[in-house]
Enzyme design. Structure first.
Site, mmCIF file in Angstrom:
data_model
loop_
_atom_site.group_PDB
_atom_site.id
_atom_site.type_symbol
_atom_site.label_atom_id
_atom_site.label_comp_id
_atom_site.label_asym_id
_atom_site.label_seq_id
_atom_site.Cartn_x
_atom_site.Cartn_y
_atom_site.Cartn_z
ATOM 1 C CE1 TYR A 50 -19.026 -13.948 -11.102
ATOM 2 C CE2 TYR A 50 -18.945 -14.943 -8.950
ATOM 3 C CZ TYR A 50 -18.447 -14.827 -10.225
ATOM 4 O OH TYR A 50 -17.388 -15.603 -10.615
ATOM 5 C CG HIS A 108 -13.449 -11.551 -12.593
ATOM 6 N ND1 HIS A 108 -14.671 -11.259 -12.040
ATOM 7 C CD2 HIS A 108 -13.590 -12.792 -13.118
ATOM 8 C CE1 HIS A 108 -15.499 -12.267 -12.227
ATOM 9 N NE2 HIS A 108 -14.873 -13.215 -12.884
HETATM 10 P P1 NDP Z 1 -20.430 -25.211 -11.960
HETATM 11 O O1 NDP Z 1 -19.556 -26.164 -12.685
HETATM 12 O O2 NDP Z 1 -20.254 -25.026 -10.510
HETATM 13 O O3 NDP Z 1 -21.906 -25.671 -12.282
HETATM 14 C C1 NDP Z 1 -23.058 -25.040 -11.805
HETATM 15 C C2 NDP Z 1 -24.257 -25.740 -12.446
HETATM 16 O O4 NDP Z 1 -24.241 -27.128 -12.098
HETATM 17 C C3 NDP Z 1 -25.572 -25.183 -12.004
HETATM 18 O O5 NDP Z 1 -26.423 -25.191 -13.130
HETATM 19 C C4 NDP Z 1 -26.054 -26.185 -10.963
HETATM 20 O O6 NDP Z 1 -27.456 -26.256 -10.970
HETATM 21 C C5 NDP Z 1 -25.460 -27.479 -11.476
HETATM 22 N N1 NDP Z 1 -25.119 -28.423 -10.377
HETATM 23 C C6 NDP Z 1 -24.562 -28.109 -9.190
HETATM 24 N N2 NDP Z 1 -24.379 -29.224 -8.445
HETATM 25 C C7 NDP Z 1 -24.850 -30.254 -9.185
HETATM 26 C C8 NDP Z 1 -24.951 -31.649 -8.951
HETATM 27 N N3 NDP Z 1 -24.522 -32.190 -7.803
HETATM 28 N N4 NDP Z 1 -25.472 -32.420 -9.934
HETATM 29 C C9 NDP Z 1 -25.895 -31.876 -11.099
HETATM 30 N N5 NDP Z 1 -25.819 -30.558 -11.374
HETATM 31 C C10 NDP Z 1 -25.310 -29.744 -10.424
HETATM 32 O O7 NDP Z 1 -20.342 -23.807 -12.760
HETATM 33 P P2 NDP Z 1 -20.155 -22.281 -12.390
HETATM 34 O O8 NDP Z 1 -20.003 -21.589 -13.681
HETATM 35 O O9 NDP Z 1 -21.211 -21.788 -11.497
HETATM 36 O O10 NDP Z 1 -18.742 -22.218 -11.625
HETATM 37 C C11 NDP Z 1 -18.619 -22.328 -10.206
HETATM 38 C C12 NDP Z 1 -18.245 -20.996 -9.599
HETATM 39 O O11 NDP Z 1 -17.003 -20.532 -10.108
HETATM 40 C C13 NDP Z 1 -19.203 -19.844 -9.926
HETATM 41 O O12 NDP Z 1 -20.424 -19.932 -9.283
HETATM 42 C C14 NDP Z 1 -18.350 -18.663 -9.580
HETATM 43 O O13 NDP Z 1 -18.318 -18.458 -8.182
HETATM 44 C C15 NDP Z 1 -16.987 -19.106 -10.112
HETATM 45 N N6 NDP Z 1 -16.719 -18.644 -11.495
HETATM 46 C C16 NDP Z 1 -15.578 -17.888 -11.716
HETATM 47 C C17 NDP Z 1 -15.264 -17.434 -12.970
HETATM 48 C C18 NDP Z 1 -14.046 -16.622 -13.166
HETATM 49 O O14 NDP Z 1 -13.857 -16.057 -14.267
HETATM 50 N N7 NDP Z 1 -13.186 -16.497 -12.186
HETATM 51 C C19 NDP Z 1 -16.119 -17.707 -14.131
HETATM 52 C C20 NDP Z 1 -17.273 -18.519 -13.825
HETATM 53 C C21 NDP Z 1 -17.524 -18.969 -12.546
HETATM 54 P P3 NDP Z 1 -28.414 -25.660 -9.789
HETATM 55 O O15 NDP Z 1 -27.823 -24.359 -9.333
HETATM 56 O O16 NDP Z 1 -29.705 -25.479 -10.501
HETATM 57 O O17 NDP Z 1 -28.463 -26.692 -8.709
#
Ligand code: NDP
Length: 272
Positions: A50, A108
């Site tokens: 990240y 990862h």
């Molecule tokens: P999420 O499911 O957490 O979704 C994030 C998105 O949802 C963003 O666009 C955010 O928008 C939006 N969002 C957040 N809260 C709300 C809400 N209350 N209502 C509507 N929309 C909302 O997806 P991620 O892919 O970010 O996954 C979460 C975390 O998991 C990552 O950030 C990372 O730390 C981890 N991860 C791990 C992976 C792995 O391979 N181990 C792969 C991918 C992620 P905004 O920011 O604009 O508010």
């Protein structure tokens, strides 16, 4: 204060974490993580990939929270896997984070050629106190079973893509039976849960938001979500689920939404 899960190594981890994928290093991640700390989150999920570990370290320092009050997870990236490389990668992450140890260090993605060597290095990092807990991410049953044949310590966490439309029931059941905590990445299906009609209607009935219903449902299932948001109001909204208790009927209706819809890569994507 958040409640905690107790991992099989005896360490505690909050029920809910804060994800930081696609939050840039510098003021973006600094301000977002500081806001999350102010809201009450104590568990921050990052990864070498990240590119924001430096800003997260700055946020930990600026928060003035005791080190023991925060729980920091980071991950060894695929190209850094292997025994020596993993030791070096952890050292580099700790330097960027300005920390002496991480609370949780994850592999990862499973890489067939190197994952035993990587895991041996993880065990050494754990033994030397550089990682209080060690775990994996995106591992399937096959990889976890392989690890079992050689590992001294099994992973205490498996972080996988998990949301209402992708519930991987066999893998989740396997992890729970083997006392491996399932962490849900993309728990909000990257924001799409708010558009699923069944979730909209249940959340209206419960007077909460679709995101809150989804996160509370995971808690009811013993799964730890790590939602990401850069929007202060959503960071607060996602945290405010502590008083939300769900009936068995709602839990089952949420369970019924699984349709195997994956948003990220297949777990076997890097398993060549
Ligand atoms: P999420 O499911 O957490 O979704 C994030 C998105 O949802 C963003 O666009 C955010 O928008 C939006 N969002 C957040 N809260 C709300 C809400 N209350 N209502 C509507 N929309 C909302 O997806 P991620 O892919 O970010 O996954 C979460 C975390 O998991 C990552 O950030 C990372 O730390 C981890 N991860 C791990 C992976 C792995 O391979 N181990 C792969 C991918 C992620 P905004 O920011 O604009 O508010």
């Amino acid at each position: 204060m958040q409640k905690n899960y107790v991992l099989t190594d005896g360490n505690s981890i909050p029920y809910l974490g804060y994800g930081t994928f696609r939050i840039s290093d510098g003021s973006d991640v600094l301000n977002s993580v500081l806001h999350a700390f102010q809201t009450g989150y104590r568990c921050i999920d990052t990864a070498t990939l990240y590119g924001n570990e430096t800003g997260i370290g700055q946020a930990v320092k600026a928060s003035r929270l005791e080190r023991s009050e925060v729980f920091i997870t980071t991950k060894v990236w695929n190209s850094d896997q292997g025994y020596e490389q993993t030791l070096l990668a952890c050292r580099a992450s700790l330097k960027r984070l300005s920390l002496r140890y991480v609370d949780l260090y994850l592999v990862h993605w499973p890489i067939a050629a190197s994952f035993f060597d990587t895991w041996q290095a993880m065990e050494l990092l754990h033994a030397h106190g550089r990682a209080k807990s060690i775990g994996v991410s995106n591992f399937g049953i096959e990889q976890l079973e392989s690890l079992k044949t050689k590992a001294k310590h099994l992973p205490v966490v498996n972080q996988i893509e998990f949301h209402p439309q992708l519930q991987s029931p066999e893998l989740v059941q396997y992890c729970q039976k083997n006392n491996i905590l399932v962490q849900a990445w993309a728990p909000l299906a990257r924001g799409e849960v708010q558009h699923i009609p069944e979730i909209q209607s249940m959340s209206e009935q419960l007077k909460c938001s679709p995101a809150q219903l989804t996160l509370a449902w995971m808690r009811a299932r013993g799964i730890m979500p790590i939602p990401k948001s850069k929007t202060p109001a959503r960071i607060d909204e996602n945290y405010a689920i502590h008083s939300l208790s769900l009936s068995q009927d709602i839990v089952e209706k949420m369970n019924a939404l699984d349709c195997g819809r994956r948003l990220g890569p297949e777990p076997s994507h890097f398993w060549a």
